[in-house]
Design a protein around this motif. Structure first.
Motif, PDB file in Angstrom:
ATOM      1  N   PHE A   1      42.962  39.647  34.830  1.00  0.00           N
ATOM      2  CA  PHE A   1      44.084  39.634  35.759  1.00  0.00           C
ATOM      3  C   PHE A   1      43.868  40.611  36.904  1.00  0.00           C
ATOM      4  CE2 PHE A   1      45.878  37.411  32.310  1.00  0.00           C
ATOM      5  CZ  PHE A   1      46.701  36.509  32.919  1.00  0.00           C
ATOM      6  N   GLU A   2      43.151  41.669  36.538  1.00  0.00           N
ATOM      7  CA  GLU A   2      42.832  42.645  37.552  1.00  0.00           C
ATOM      8  C   GLU A   2      42.115  41.955  38.710  1.00  0.00           C
ATOM      9  OE1 GLU A   2      39.983  45.802  36.453  1.00  0.00           O
ATOM     10  OE2 GLU A   2      39.401  45.338  38.515  1.00  0.00           O
ATOM     11  N   LEU A   3      41.290  40.950  38.382  1.00  0.00           N
ATOM     12  CA  LEU A   3      40.481  40.278  39.413  1.00  0.00           C
ATOM     13  C   LEU A   3      41.305  39.370  40.323  1.00  0.00           C
ATOM     14  CD1 LEU A   3      37.365  39.495  37.276  1.00  0.00           C
ATOM     15  CD2 LEU A   3      37.478  41.029  39.227  1.00  0.00           C
ATOM     16  N   MET A   4      42.551  39.127  39.929  1.00  0.00           N
ATOM     17  CA  MET A   4      43.413  38.334  40.810  1.00  0.00           C
ATOM     18  C   MET A   4      43.941  39.193  41.950  1.00  0.00           C
ATOM     19  SD  MET A   4      45.176  35.496  38.532  1.00  0.00           S
ATOM     20  CE  MET A   4      46.645  36.269  38.061  1.00  0.00           C
TER      21      MET A   4
ATOM     22  N   ALA B   1      43.765  42.314  44.837  1.00  0.00           N
ATOM     23  CA  ALA B   1      42.770  42.705  45.834  1.00  0.00           C
ATOM     24  C   ALA B   1      41.929  43.880  45.339  1.00  0.00           C
ATOM     25  CB  ALA B   1      43.452  43.048  47.145  1.00  0.00           C
ATOM     26  N   THR B   2      42.606  44.851  44.684  1.00  0.00           N
ATOM     27  CA  THR B   2      41.870  45.980  44.121  1.00  0.00           C
ATOM     28  C   THR B   2      42.406  46.268  42.730  1.00  0.00           C
ATOM     29  OG1 THR B   2      43.443  47.604  44.932  1.00  0.00           O
ATOM     30  CG2 THR B   2      41.615  47.081  46.397  1.00  0.00           C
ATOM     31  N   ALA B   3      41.633  47.021  41.954  1.00  0.00           N
ATOM     32  CA  ALA B   3      42.069  47.375  40.600  1.00  0.00           C
ATOM     33  C   ALA B   3      43.322  48.238  40.657  1.00  0.00           C
ATOM     34  CB  ALA B   3      40.953  48.114  39.875  1.00  0.00           C
ATOM     35  N   ASP B   4      43.406  49.130  41.653  1.00  0.00           N
ATOM     36  CA  ASP B   4      44.566  50.009  41.794  1.00  0.00           C
ATOM     37  C   ASP B   4      45.848  49.210  41.937  1.00  0.00           C
ATOM     38  OD1 ASP B   4      42.965  52.158  41.613  1.00  0.00           O
ATOM     39  OD2 ASP B   4      42.875  52.561  43.776  1.00  0.00           O
ATOM     40  N   GLN B   5      45.746  48.170  42.761  1.00  0.00           N
ATOM     41  CA  GLN B   5      46.940  47.332  42.964  1.00  0.00           C
ATOM     42  C   GLN B   5      47.374  46.700  41.660  1.00  0.00           C
ATOM     43  OE1 GLN B   5      46.766  44.459  46.068  1.00  0.00           O
ATOM     44  NE2 GLN B   5      46.237  45.989  47.619  1.00  0.00           N
ATOM     45  N   PHE B   6      46.387  46.308  40.863  1.00  0.00           N
ATOM     46  CA  PHE B   6      46.723  45.685  39.581  1.00  0.00           C
ATOM     47  C   PHE B   6      47.449  46.677  38.688  1.00  0.00           C
ATOM     48  CE2 PHE B   6      45.426  45.256  35.111  1.00  0.00           C
ATOM     49  CZ  PHE B   6      46.172  44.130  34.800  1.00  0.00           C
ATOM     50  N   TYR B   7      46.908  47.920  38.604  1.00  0.00           N
ATOM     51  CA  TYR B   7      47.547  48.893  37.718  1.00  0.00           C
ATOM     52  C   TYR B   7      48.931  49.279  38.226  1.00  0.00           C
ATOM     53  CZ  TYR B   7      43.235  48.985  35.171  1.00  0.00           C
ATOM     54  OH  TYR B   7      42.172  48.603  34.418  1.00  0.00           O
ATOM     55  N   LEU B   8      49.077  49.345  39.534  1.00  0.00           N
ATOM     56  CA  LEU B   8      50.388  49.620  40.107  1.00  0.00           C
ATOM     57  C   LEU B   8      51.375  48.509  39.727  1.00  0.00           C
ATOM     58  CD1 LEU B   8      51.757  51.699  41.887  1.00  0.00           C
ATOM     59  CD2 LEU B   8      51.281  50.256  43.852  1.00  0.00           C
TER      60      LEU B   8
ATOM     61  N   LEU C   1      36.430  31.232  31.550  1.00  0.00           N
ATOM     62  CA  LEU C   1      36.056  32.261  32.507  1.00  0.00           C
ATOM     63  C   LEU C   1      35.323  33.351  31.753  1.00  0.00           C
ATOM     64  CD1 LEU C   1      39.182  32.739  34.726  1.00  0.00           C
ATOM     65  CD2 LEU C   1      36.874  32.515  35.589  1.00  0.00           C
ATOM     66  N   ALA C   2      34.257  33.870  32.362  1.00  0.00           N
ATOM     67  CA  ALA C   2      33.535  34.961  31.716  1.00  0.00           C
ATOM     68  C   ALA C   2      33.226  36.031  32.745  1.00  0.00           C
ATOM     69  CB  ALA C   2      32.265  34.428  31.087  1.00  0.00           C
ATOM     70  N   LEU C   3      32.974  37.202  32.261  1.00  0.00           N
ATOM     71  CA  LEU C   3      32.739  38.356  33.129  1.00  0.00           C
ATOM     72  C   LEU C   3      31.544  39.144  32.642  1.00  0.00           C
ATOM     73  CD1 LEU C   3      36.148  40.182  33.562  1.00  0.00           C
ATOM     74  CD2 LEU C   3      34.816  39.130  35.357  1.00  0.00           C
ATOM     75  N   ASP C   4      30.758  39.690  33.541  1.00  0.00           N
ATOM     76  CA  ASP C   4      29.925  40.820  33.171  1.00  0.00           C
ATOM     77  C   ASP C   4      30.115  41.883  34.248  1.00  0.00           C
ATOM     78  OD1 ASP C   4      28.302  40.180  35.301  1.00  0.00           O
ATOM     79  OD2 ASP C   4      26.742  39.241  34.084  1.00  0.00           O
ATOM     80  N   GLU C   5      29.262  42.886  34.273  1.00  0.00           N
ATOM     81  CA  GLU C   5      29.551  44.001  35.165  1.00  0.00           C
ATOM     82  C   GLU C   5      29.585  43.613  36.634  1.00  0.00           C
ATOM     83  OE1 GLU C   5      26.954  47.189  34.134  1.00  0.00           O
ATOM     84  OE2 GLU C   5      27.885  47.358  32.157  1.00  0.00           O
TER      85      GLU C   5
END
Lengths: 545, 116
Positions: free
Chosen positions: A275-278, A280-287, A387-391
């Motif tokens: 969801f973080e990837l939806m 714009a930035t990781a900060d926005q996701f945590y906010l 969907l899959a993720l790596d670094e």
């Protein structure tokens, strides 16, 4: 000319000036409140009154019939103020009022204002607390009702939670005036004035009086019903509050729970990383996550608190209530803003098309999925979507393969790459960063089952659509491995994609036709074979001519 | 006024009040030893002895002594004002007073001894 009052002290009648009477009354009340906690209060009062009567009697003569202010002052000096008494409980009784003073000071408290109300006095209470005009608080509720819709709900919650200013000291605390004798006196006088006015109005008509009594009766009945219902509602509130709290805490432990409720139908999400990837930035996701927690947790607290309040009649702390309410609105506003911003990152949708001509000499082209499996850690798996993720990369299987008739003699493969983005430029940038591989070896085409996109590009609905253009007379073999790739391939028999695999299909003028199906949807193989033979003959004869 | 007192002053005031309070009861009972009296008489004597400043002090004390069974009273009509309560010692009160006298004498000795 001074007004006098007739009073009776210890069975003796005195004429006393109005001012003097007020002084005397205040003095006696003070003594009474000083001894109000002891059993001997009555006795002490009657003794003191008797002594006062005695002292007054000594002062009265034929010439002097009326008690004046100075007489009362003299008596008070003789008798002394309660603070001057040497008394066994003196220390305790001195402590108590002091402690009270400390807590009462000038601290502001939230109260509903019963003097200035339309419904429950919530708006005027808020206005008093913050020190602005009531009209603004009312305007706020009206506007939130009209445009956002939560106004009435908020009002009702505040109505329940904020206590009404009942006493003079409540009213002072509501406005933040320091609580001292002068101010209380002022408030009490204001109130007395109001009561008098009200009485005048009511006394104007007897019908008004009767109506008022009936109305008061109805209110008393409603109040009783509400009190009983209040306990029940309180218990229900508390129960639901606890349930929600448990649900939320479990959701925190296993973060899939929160999101499986918010995004409909999605289950088995293993991580919020996706969801973080939806955003714009990781900060926005945590906010966004923090805001979401605030927006969920505060009503749970509110619900539980309302329950406790209704059940046990605990007094509310207005300051905390209003802070939490404000925090909730801030959280909601921020979450909505972030949500809208994130949605706007998907606003533009762009695609790019690339085309490859295949120089295949054989009549049958074999289509297969490559043996490569999706790299990285699989984050989300739905029926046919994963969907899959790596670094570094994001892998998705948003790939569709379809087959159409070619207008030329050669086999053409068209690859359409699509992505969303904040604007056209950003979307195109996303499109170009998509990587997709397929292998062509003579008559065999191997398709990757996933596309790759750099993580920095975020999740922007990247997808691939492959169209294989097949000339008339050419056939394809759809390998079993294509199950997840093929999508909505038109064919003569309207056969399902899933049933098309493992068969050879030939492109005829009518469309794709199964070459050697034993039986599909009621059409027998013989019929189709006969049909193909017939069409082949026709083609040949046409060519011959 | 009270607020301006220093800690030491407060302590002094407090101790004085405690001492006076202890003696006050003994003196009231001593006044009543020679016969019954009504509050104004008691007050006059106490004021003369500078034991109390304001009259209000007496009434709660009398009420408590009465409730403890040490004093009793009877009503008597007065020509100049309301009826008066004439207080006198009960038997318990007399014994109580004797004990107080002993204690007082001991205290006086103690003070004399220690302050020499």
């Amino acid at each position: 000319m001074n007004q006098t009052v007739t009073i009776n002290i210890s069975g003796i009648v005195f004429h006393i000036e109005l001012d003097a009477y007020e002084d005397l009354k205040n003095y006696l009340n003070k003594i009474k409140s000083y001894f109000k906690n002891s059993e001997e209060c009555e006795d002490i009062m009657s003794d003191i009154e008797a002594r006062i009567a005695e002292l007054f009697s000594e002062k009265m003569s034929d010439l002097n019939q009326v008690i004046l202010r100075k007489d009362v002052d003299e008596v008070i000096t003789i008798m002394g103020k309660p603070e001057q008494y040497i008394d066994e409980d003196s220390e305790e009784q001195h402590e108590a009022p002091r402690a009270e003073k400390r807590t009462n000071s000038t601290e502001k408290k939230f109260f509903r204002n019963p003097d200035e109300r339309v419904l429950g006095g919530v708006a005027s209470g808020i206005a008093s607390y913050f020190g602005f005009d009531t009209i603004w608080a009312r305007l706020f509720f009206v506007l939130t009702t009209l445009f956002v819709g939560f106004g009435p709900l908020l009002y009702i919650i505040l109505w329940i939670v904020i206590p009404e200013a009942k006493t003079a000291s409540d009213r002072l605390q509501m406005k933040g005036d320091p609580i001292n004798i002068d101010n209380i006196g002022k408030t009490v006088q204001d109130e007395a004035g109001k009561v008098n006015e009200k009485l005048k109005n009511v006394n104007g008509s007897k019908i008004g009086h009767i109506l008022e009594r009936i109305f008061n009766g109805i209110i008393a009945v409603i109040k009783t019903i509400f009190k009983a219902a209040g306990k029940l509602i309180g218990a229900i509130c508390l129960l639901f509050g606890l349930l929600f709290a448990v649900w939320f805490i479990m959701g925190l432990v296993d973060d899939s729970v929160i999101f499986s409720y918010t995004s409909e139908g999605i289950t088995g999400i293993e991580s919020s990383e996706l969801f973080e990837l939806m955003f714009a930035t990781a900060d926005q996701f945590y906010l966004f996550l923090i805001c979401l927690i605030v927006v969920i947790v505060i009503p749970i607290i509110g619900l539980m608190f309302a329950g406790v309040k209704l059940l046990f009649g605990v007094k509310g702390n207005g300051a905390i209530t209003i802070s939490l309410s404000i925090l909730w609105f801030i959280g909601l506003f921020a979450a909505i803003t972030l949500g809208l911003k994130t949605a706007s990152d998907q606003k533009s949708s762009q695609k790019e098309i690339s085309s490859t001509y295949l120089s295949s000499t054989t009549d049958v082209i074999y289509l297969k999925a490559s043996e490569k499996t999706i790299p990285g850690e699989v984050m989300l798996e739905l029926d046919d979507f994963s969907l899959a993720l790596d670094e570094k990369y994001l892998y998705s299987n948003e790939i569709e393969l379809t087959i159409k008739e070619s207008q030329t003699d050669s086999v053409e493969m068209i690859i359409e790459t699509r992505s969303n983005g904040k604007n056209r430029k950003k979307a195109l940038e996303n499109v170009r960063s998509i990587n997709y591989d397929f292998e062509v070896a003579d008559s065999l085409i191997k398709f990757d089952e996933f596309l790759t996109t750099p993580r920095a590009q975020r999740m922007r609905n990247q997808s691939i659509r492959i169209t294989l253009k097949l000339p008339l007379g050419k056939a394809v073999y759809l390998d079993e491995s294509l199950n997840g790739l093929i999508y909505d391939i038109d064919n003569v028999t309207d056969t399902w994609d899933r049933k098309m695999i493992g068969e050879k299909w030939v492109m005829l003028p009518n469309g794709l036709t199964c070459l050697d199906c034993s039986e599909i949807d009621g059409i027998k193989t013989e019929d189709i074979t006969a049909k193909i033979e017939k069409e082949k003959d026709e083609l040949e004869s046409a060519e011959n001519e | 006024m009270h607020c301006n007192l220093t800690r030491v002053e407060m302590k002094i005031e407090n101790t004085k009040a405690q001492m006076r309070k202890g003696v006050l009861e003994y003196c009231i009972l001593s006044i009543l030893k020679s016969g019954e009296a009504y509050p104004s008489e008691i007050i006059d004597k106490l004021k003369e002895a500078k034991l109390i400043v304001v009259e209000g002090t007496l009434y709660p004390l009398l009420t408590r002594l009465k409730n403890a069974g040490i004093l009793t009273y009877r009503w008597e009509e007065s020509k100049s004002g309301p009826p008066r309560k004439y207080y006198q010692l009960t038997k318990i009160g007399e014994e109580f007073l004797k004990e107080l006298e002993t204690t007082w004498n001991e205290l006086v000795k103690a003070v004399k001894l220690t302050s020499k």
